[in-house]
Design an enzyme around this catalytic site. Structure first.
Site, PDB file in Angstrom:
ATOM      1  CB  ALA A  53      -6.403  -1.090   4.091  1.00  0.00           C
ATOM      2  NE  ARG A 201       4.938  -1.929   1.588  1.00  0.00           N
ATOM      3  CZ  ARG A 201       3.518  -1.200   2.203  1.00  0.00           C
ATOM      4  NH1 ARG A 201       3.609  -0.705   2.540  1.00  0.00           N
ATOM      5  NH2 ARG A 201       2.601  -1.580   0.632  1.00  0.00           N
TER       6      ARG A 201
END
Ligand code: FAD
Length: 433
Positions: A53, A201
């Site tokens: 991001a 993750r």
């Protein structure tokens, strides 16, 4: 270019075609006095599951290299709103008496987007002429013949060799270039996991994630904090997949690696955080162990320099590793535009080092501190949300709001002063807070 064109093109080798290497090559390949070649170690890119991001400084750095660089990012990324809408990473307390309180908004930028690292690489690759990059060339050794033409000699793992006037090592956190510059036994050469971070993750189709977690977490970039780890989500691949994670500080590693992620330990977390932890625990095969670099005393020597994660790998917690890599590329792109001949390369590298080393190393420190604050391990800060907000606001301003045109101008001013071309445009190097 500031001076007369050289008799022959200046040959630049870039080791590593990651974010830093490709962005820089996209800029340098446009300059008629330069001949650039990227040597990428892997035969082809693999999706390592990282979702980025990018903060505003990353977007500004791409724009400085060229509007087309910023454009490929915008083409490949998932919009979190329209181009005029400002978006942020929301940092929220996920555990404790102030649970649910928003303590930071990071990376504020208009039209901010998320992107899979592999998608961004695909886009950047389109900007590098095909004959300027070779895959499957893993750099193995570097030798130098100071001040000779083609002063830098590269040997690759497959036994082949190449020569160039300089080498820019963009070869990532386990960089061969860093080993060459600092020496293999220097205390800052190898990455270190000082705080024992394990990042659990998972990558799941968004349709699958929606069966388990609140729909809003598949559209934004939240970080939910707590002492047993912080929880985050990033939508990638144009919103078709979700990268979700739990980052645990002080993981109890054994010979078998990190222990499995146990959702029962998160009973005190908010309901939203607990659901994301449970989603991650279903498949942790995309997990990894984080590490960063202690400060290198220099980023270059003579005709060899390192950039990006090779120079200053940081923990992912401040969301600024790629942004710092892109800032390096933007500065070197501006400096190499000025080169009159290969004898000036060392001066360009020196200006790059002066301008970029303090700022990028400050970000390494900040990212470590972010990790401690996220884990409620920073001197009671989590008990005082106002203090936490002040810390994050200062840090976000430092990374996000820097004047990168000025940073480029400062580097070019230092270079011109060094090569005797005047010092117009020299300002103070970008402030380090
Ligand atoms: P890399 O992208 O690692 O590229 C290095 C390249 O060099 C690779 O292609 C590799 O194959 C090649 N290579 C390695 N060794 C050799 C060799 N010997 N010879 C030739 N080639 C070689 N940053 C942000 O700014 N925002 C974020 O939101 C963000 N989120 C992240 C989330 C995760 C899960 C992770 C892991 C990282 C995140 N980062 C983020 C950090 C960011 O991904 C890195 O800082 C960035 O990729 C660094 O770019 P680089 O080009 O320096 O290195």
């Amino acid at each position: 270019m500031g001076s007369a064109p050289p008799d022959r093109k200046i040959k630049i080798a870039i080791a590593g075609g990651g974010i830093a290497g490709l962005a820089l090559a996209a800029g340098l390949a446009k300059k008629s006095h330069l001949e650039v070649h990227v040597y990428e170690g892997v035969p082809e890119y693999k999706d390592v599951g990282a979702g980025l991001a990018l903060h505003m400084n990353a977007i500004k750095a791409m724009a400085l290299i060229g509007p087309e660089v910023k454009q490929v990012y915008f083409d490949k990324a998932l919009s979190q709103g329209d181009e005029e809408t400002e978006m942020v990473t929301e940092v929220i307390l996920g555990e404790g008496p102030n649970q649910g309180e928003l303590v930071a908004e990071l990376g504020r930028a208009k039209g901010r987007k998320t992107v899979a690292r592999s998608d961004l690489l695909d886009g950047l690759l389109q900007l590098v002429p095909k004959d300027c990059i070779t895959f499957g060339k893993k750099l193995d050794a570097i030798t130098e013949t100071p001040d000779a033409p083609n002063a830098v000699h590269l040997t690759f793992k497959d036994g082949s060799t190449a020569q160039a006037d300089c080498l820019i090592g963009a070869d990532g956190i386990h960089s061969e270039t860093r080993k060459h510059l600092l020496g293999p036994s220097h205390s800052a050469t190898a990455p270190v996991n000082h705080d024992g971070w394990q990042i659990y993750r998972t990558m799941v189709p968004t349709s699958e994630a929606l069966k388990h977690i609140n729909e809003k977490w598949t559209r934004c970039v939240p970080i939910l904090l707590g002492p047993r780890g912080h929880v985050n989500c990033i939508p990638v691949n144009k919103g078709t997949r979700l990268s979700a994670g739990v980052a645990v500080r002080g993981a109890k590693f054994s010979a078998g690696g990190a222990p499995p992620l146990d959702p029962a330990l998160y009973a005190n977390y908010s309901e939203d955080a607990r659901k994301i932890v449970a989603l991650v625990a279903r498949d942790t095969s995309a997990s990894w162990t984080a590490a960063d670099h202690d400060h290198a005393p220099f980023y270059h020597r003579g005709r060899v320099a390192m950039i990006g994660d090779a120079a200053h790998a940081s923990m992912p917690f401040a969301g600024n590793g790629a942004a710092q890599a892109l800032e390096d590329s933007a500065v070197l792109d501006a400096l190499f535009a000025q080169l009159a001949d290969a004898s000036q390369i060392a001066a360009a590298f020196e200006a790059y080092d002066t301008v970029r080393r303090p700022r990028s190393q400050k970000v390494v420190d900040l990212a470590r501190q972010f990790g401690r604050v996220y884990a409620y391990a920073e001197d009671g800060m989590h008990e005082d949300p106002a203090r936490m907000k002040q810390f994050f606001a200062g840090a976000a301003a430092f990374t996000n709001n820097a004047d990168l045109q000025r940073q480029n101008d400062d580097a070019v001013g230092l270079f011109r002063a060094a090569v005797g071309g005047g010092s117009e445009g020299v300002g103070d190097a970008v402030e380090v807070v």
